[in-house]
Structure formats: C-alpha cells, structure tokens
Design a protein around this motif. Structure first.
Motif, PDB file in Angstrom:
ATOM      1  N   HIS A 376      37.932 -96.042  21.506  1.00  0.00           N
ATOM      2  CA  HIS A 376      37.283 -94.912  22.239  1.00  0.00           C
ATOM      3  C   HIS A 376      38.356 -93.939  22.964  1.00  0.00           C
ATOM      4  O   HIS A 376      38.252 -92.827  22.717  1.00  0.00           O
ATOM      5  CB  HIS A 376      36.338 -95.371  23.210  1.00  0.00           C
ATOM      6  CG  HIS A 376      35.469 -94.687  24.038  1.00  0.00           C
ATOM      7  ND1 HIS A 376      34.280 -94.364  23.917  1.00  0.00           N
ATOM      8  CD2 HIS A 376      36.192 -94.022  25.100  1.00  0.00           C
ATOM      9  CE1 HIS A 376      33.998 -93.323  24.863  1.00  0.00           C
ATOM     10  NE2 HIS A 376      35.063 -92.981  25.651  1.00  0.00           N
ATOM     11  N   HIS A 380      39.870 -89.813  22.980  1.00  0.00           N
ATOM     12  CA  HIS A 380      40.475 -88.893  23.936  1.00  0.00           C
ATOM     13  C   HIS A 380      41.968 -88.446  23.516  1.00  0.00           C
ATOM     14  O   HIS A 380      42.207 -87.256  23.610  1.00  0.00           O
ATOM     15  CB  HIS A 380      40.097 -89.360  25.334  1.00  0.00           C
ATOM     16  CG  HIS A 380      38.683 -89.649  25.745  1.00  0.00           C
ATOM     17  ND1 HIS A 380      37.768 -88.443  25.567  1.00  0.00           N
ATOM     18  CD2 HIS A 380      38.041 -90.325  25.898  1.00  0.00           C
ATOM     19  CE1 HIS A 380      36.696 -88.978  25.784  1.00  0.00           C
ATOM     20  NE2 HIS A 380      36.728 -90.225  26.249  1.00  0.00           N
ATOM     21  N   GLU A 404      32.702 -86.287  24.826  1.00  0.00           N
ATOM     22  CA  GLU A 404      32.626 -87.803  24.351  1.00  0.00           C
ATOM     23  C   GLU A 404      32.574 -87.909  22.790  1.00  0.00           C
ATOM     24  O   GLU A 404      32.542 -88.879  22.272  1.00  0.00           O
ATOM     25  CB  GLU A 404      31.595 -88.492  25.108  1.00  0.00           C
ATOM     26  CG  GLU A 404      31.574 -88.684  26.435  1.00  0.00           C
ATOM     27  CD  GLU A 404      33.180 -89.602  26.635  1.00  0.00           C
ATOM     28  OE1 GLU A 404      33.351 -90.159  25.840  1.00  0.00           O
ATOM     29  OE2 GLU A 404      33.601 -89.394  28.023  1.00  0.00           O
ATOM     30  N   SER A 407      35.770 -89.653  21.179  1.00  0.00           N
ATOM     31  CA  SER A 407      35.882 -91.135  21.322  1.00  0.00           C
ATOM     32  C   SER A 407      34.666 -91.945  20.849  1.00  0.00           C
ATOM     33  O   SER A 407      35.249 -92.866  20.228  1.00  0.00           O
ATOM     34  CB  SER A 407      35.796 -90.967  23.034  1.00  0.00           C
ATOM     35  OG  SER A 407      34.545 -90.317  23.316  1.00  0.00           O
TER      36      SER A 407
HETATM   37 ZN   LIG Z   1      35.278 -91.547  27.038  1.00  0.00          ZN
END
Ligand SMILES: [Zn+2]
Length: 593
Positions: A376, A380, A404, A407
């Motif tokens: 995850h 990013h 998000e 991720s």
């Molecule tokens: Zn995150």
C-alpha cells in the motif's frame, strides 16, 4: 538487515541540513526583495512562481528530515526540540512568502489570464488561484479572515484534545481477568477480538465512556460545520456542498452517486458477509460489535521482512521493471522504517521527497497483513516517483479524490498474486477475506457510512439548522440500520460512532476513499485482462499527478467516473469476492449459508 529508515538519504550529515536552512533563508530574502509588491503583470507573476519553485523543495526536505526523525521516536526530546525549531523557522518563511498568493489574487484578472497562458510548471496552480479569485472578498475582509485563521481550527483542536488528552478509559474485567482499555486499543485490538465476551465487554466500556463526552464533542462539531456554512455564504457559493467540493473539482452528482449507489447496492453483499461471520463464529446474535472480526481468526500467516520483499516485488512485477526497481531500492536503500520501538508513531504512512525517494513508516509484526501495508505505502511512493518526474513541484501531488488509488491498486495486485500462486484453501480464504475486512470494509463501509452521515448533517446546516448530540446520534443510528438491515443488530452506543472520526473536521473527505478504490479496482481488472496497454495507462495516470481534474485523471487510467459503470462493476467485484469466501467456507468447514 537494518529495520530503520535512512534519513541520511535527505542530508548525509545534520550539518548539511543547517547549511541548507541558511541558504534557504538567504534565497527567500532575495526573492522577497525582488518580487514583493511587484506582482501586477503576467510576466512578473510567472517569473516569481518559477523562481519560487527552485527553493520550495528544499523547504520540504528540511522539514521532512527533522519531522520524520520525530515520527520514529517521540520520546527523544532532542529530536523534538530540533523539529520545533525547524517548525518555527518554516512558519516564519511561509509567512514571508504569503505575499505571492495574495498579490496574485489581487492582480487584474486579464493579467492573471495572460499568466495562465504564459505559464508552464505553474499553470494549474494559477488556474486554481484564478478560480478562487471569483470567490474572494475585499482585501480588508480577506485580511481579517486570515488574521482569524487560527481560530477556525479551534473545533478540531477541541476534538483532538478531548480525544487524545481528556478521555480516560477504565480497565475492563471479563471472567475475573482485567484488560487495559484505551482509544486505539479498542480500535486496533478489541474491535477485532475473536473472543465474543471480551469483544462485547470492550464495546460496552468504549461507548459508555464516549457517551460522557458527547455534548462537548457535538458542540465542537456544530461549530465546525456552522463555520463552513458561513464561509460558503460569504464566498458566494451556491450551498455548503458546492463550497466543500470546489477544491476537489468534483461535481455534486459524482459525490451523491458514490454515496447513494454504494449504500443501496453494496448493502446486500455486506449483509451476506455479516451472516457468514455469524455462522462461522456460531453467534446466536450478530451485532455491530461483531462486524470487524476475521472469518478465520486462528489462521494468521507469518512472514519475515526479507520474505516480504520477494512477495511485493513479484506481485508488483506486472507493473514493469521500473516499478520493481523502485521496490528493490526501497528495501536496499532503507526507505522503510519497519522497527517497532517505543515512542513511534502508530499506523503507516508514506512521505515523499520531491524527485528523490519516499519514506515509509510502519510497525512490522511479522504478519502477512504487514506485507499489504508495505505494498500500500509503496503505491504512494510509486505515485510520487512518476508524478514528480513528470510534473512541477506545484502539480505533482495527486488530488484528494484519487490519493488512495495507487496504494489500494497495489493491495489488489498483491492479493491477486497470492491467489494465483497458492492453492491452499485456507490461505486463499484468508487473502480474500483480508480484502473484504480490510481494504473494502475500510474504504467502502466505514468511511462511506461516515460520508452518508455527513451529508445528512450538512443538509440540516445548509437549511439554516444546527446539530447537537441527540440529532447526530439519531442520524448515525438510522445510517447503520439502513445499511445493515436485519443482518446485524445496532446495540445502544453504536450511534455514537459519529464521535470517532477526525475526518469530520476536514470537509467532504470520507467519501473519497471509496472513489479512489473504485478507480483502482477497475484499473486493476483492466490490467489483468488487457496487460501492457492497461499498465501503460495506469502509469500515465500516476505521472499526471494533480495536473488534471479527477474525472480527467481517471480517464487516463481508462476509467470513466462520469457514469455509474465503474462503481457498479466494483460492487459486483466485491460481491464475487464474498461469494468465493462463502464457497471456500463451505468446503473447508462444511458451513452453509
Ligand atoms: Zn494510503
């Protein structure tokens, strides 16, 4: 292997950081002398922003260097003092630089429009300021509002102080055994606890304690949303929703669709999942307090840090060699702080250094679920890598709406890889139920219920009303009952869930979690089906950073969020995962729904 991150990637020696600070101060001083009071023409505006871009990354580097050190160890007073000193210096510098935006906003509209045409790296930044200009008040009023800026933060500060400093929990006793109790203890442990007696006793103690603080919390929250309503009127927005969605560049239709479609269409799937949990755990009654338990709590695959590298590398290899190179660099160059030490910040995050590397903080527990956290956070990092390379400092950060997506994409790719490479039924069920109980529950249930609740609150506020603890509890109870139907009872206290999230003080934030994951899910399905062309599209999405609107960005990834197609397809996908968990449970345990 070393389990801490290596902050010398930013500055090899601390002395270099202090030298960089001195140079930065001199650069800012010269910059102010050159441009302050002179931003009246398009040429000057663009030259000013371009020149500012040269030293803004240094500010970020310095602040990351001292700030990240504190995140890894809050108990080290010397590190904290150093960070506070840097914080003061930065606040001073930002204040000196505040003239840039305020002068640009006061420049004649035609000069600003000409500047947009002239600009390269700062074009989107200027377009945003131009859009903001339409909602500006007189210079005197803006000055007053800026001076009062700190007091607008008071509701959130009250909320946080209450939560982190004032709320005290007594230990709980179950079957003669005493258990410590606390806010994050409840959210991280007891809510997932497999023993129903402990879990439910913790639930009772947690919500009974929250109840004592409901009126103060409600007053702080009412102040927050009322302020937002006042600002929306002052700045001439159609309504408070229009005001809050303005910076996200998202239409009301997109916002409403996310909430309405998920509430209606996801509910039947999640109710089946709740019923499965009930059967698997042999619970006479299923309640809101039981929804976060694992399908198979005894099964908890263990992994070493070294093994995690191979899992993440292989799972993300579908994204190409440049992506896996980044994964290997992250391990080799120590971008990741795995260590579990006292005084370390909880939870995971990723913090990027512009056009260099990212730093990832997590608390490694030797669990397969930690591998998902690494994947995850590396998502990013991957966004930063592609976005930074292609975009200016002003445009590299993704919009909140899609932050998000990269991720959660990596979580999905890791899950797929694990399912493809392991035939063991119990392991497969573990992977699938992790996707449901972590990834999708968090983004499509927890935060989406918050979004539904928020919308009801803002409707009241927008009509000129106000809210108190009773009203908020009524809304939240209705919210939970609407979604869970007869699949889970909502015990007394659960309605106080409105007290739990800091997100409520950040505008219309909660619904964006499901939006990012919708785009990630559809892009992942495309990558699995189409391979290379879909991967290329995903990378152009990553590389676009925040240089376009959410609608345009998602289109780059081949996902049209202007329709309800992607959302419906994602809900169908979640349903298919739950079907598979149910099928496997039938095979493994002989349990039929
Ligand atoms: Zn995150």
């Amino acid at each position: 292997m070393q389990e801490t991150w290596d902050l010398s990637l930013i500055f090899a020696e601390e002395s270099q950081m202090w030298e960089a600070l001195e140079k930065l101060k001199a650069d800012v001083k010269a910059f102010v002398e050159t441009y302050a009071g002179k931003l009246t023409t398009a040429e000057k505006i663009v030259a000013c922003l371009d020149e500012q871009e040269a030293f803004l990354p240094t500010m970020g580097n310095i602040w990351s260097y001292t700030g990240l050190a504190v995140e890894a160890d809050y108990t080290d007073n010397a590190l904290r003092e150093r960070n506070e000193k840097i914080g003061d210096e930065m606040t001073r510098l930002y204040k000196e630089l505040a003239f840039v935006d305020s002068e640009i906003l006061l420049a004649p509209a035609e000069e600003l429009e000409a500047a947009v045409k002239l600009a390269k790296g700062c074009r989107v930044y200027l377009e945003n300021l131009l859009a903001k200009k339409a909602h500006m008040l007189s210079p005197e009023t803006e000055k007053v509002l800026a001076a009062l800026g700190r007091s607008f933060e008071v509701p959130y500060e009250v909320y946080n102080t209450l939560k982190l400093a004032d709320i005290a929990f007594d230990p709980i006793t179950v079957d003669g055994k005493e258990y410590p109790m606390g806010y994050s203890l409840y959210e991280d442990d007891y809510e997932l606890e497999a023993d129903p007696a402990v879990r439910r006793a913790a639930f009772r103690a947690f919500y009974d304690t929250l109840k004592k603080y409901e009126n103060t919390t409600a007053a702080a929250y009412n102040a927050c949303v009322t302020q937002e309503k006042v600002m929306s009127e002052l700045r001439g927005h159609k309504d408070v929703f229009d005001y809050l969605l303005f910076e996200q560049k998202v239409t009301r239709e997109m916002y409403d669709r996310q909430i309405d479609v998920i509430t209606e269409r996801l509910a039947p799937h999640m109710r089946r999942y709740a019923k499965l949990l009930q059967k698997k755990h042999g619970l006479a009654k299923m309640t809101f307090a039981d929804l976060k338990i694992a399908v198979d709590p005894e099964y908890d695959p263990r992994v070493t840090i070294k093994e995690s590298q191979r899992y993440v590398h292989d799972a993300l290899s579908i994204l190409g060699a440049d992506y896996t190179d980044m994964v290997d660099r992250a391990y080799r160059e120590r971008w990741i702080d795995f260590a579990k030490n006292i005084g370390k910040s909880t939870g995971g995050f990723c913090s990027g250094i512009y056009r260099q590397n990212s730093f990832i903080l997590l608390n490694w527990n030797d669990r397969m679920s930690d591998v998902f956290t690494v994947a995850h956070e590396l998502g990013h990092a991957g966004q930063s890598m592609y976005g930074d390379a292609a975009q200016s400092y002003y445009d590299c950060d993704p919009t909140m709406y899609l932050v998000e997506a990269p991720s959660t994409m990596n979580e999905l790719l890791l899950a797929n890889y694990l399912l493809e490479t392991n035939e063991d039924k119990r392991f497969r069920r573990w992977v699938l139920s992790s996707l449901i109980s972590n990834t999708y529950y968090h983004n499509f249930v927890t935060h989406l219920r918050e979004a539904w609740y928020q919308r009801e609150v803002y409707k009241i506020i927008d009509a000129g009303g106000s809210v108190n603890a009773d009203i908020l509890s009524d809304i939240f109870r209705k919210n939970l009952e609407l979604f869970w139907g007869d699949a889970a009872e909502i015990p007394e206290g659960a309605e106080l869930t409105w007290m739990r999230q800091p997100h409520y003080y950040m505008g219309l934030y909660p619904y964006t979690y499901s939006a990012g994951l919708t785009v990630a899910t559809q892009a992942m399905l495309r990558i699995r089906k189409e391979g290379a062309p879909a991967v290329a599209d995903w990378k152009s999405f990553l590389a676009a950073g925040g240089s376009k609107t959410p609608l345009e960005l998602a289109k780059l990834a081949g996902v049209d969020i202007g329709t309800d197609g992607p959302l419906n397809a994602t809900i169908d996908y979640i349903g298919s995962l739950i079907d598979e968990i149910i099928r496997l449970t039938e095979e493994i345990d002989g349990i039929r729904l």
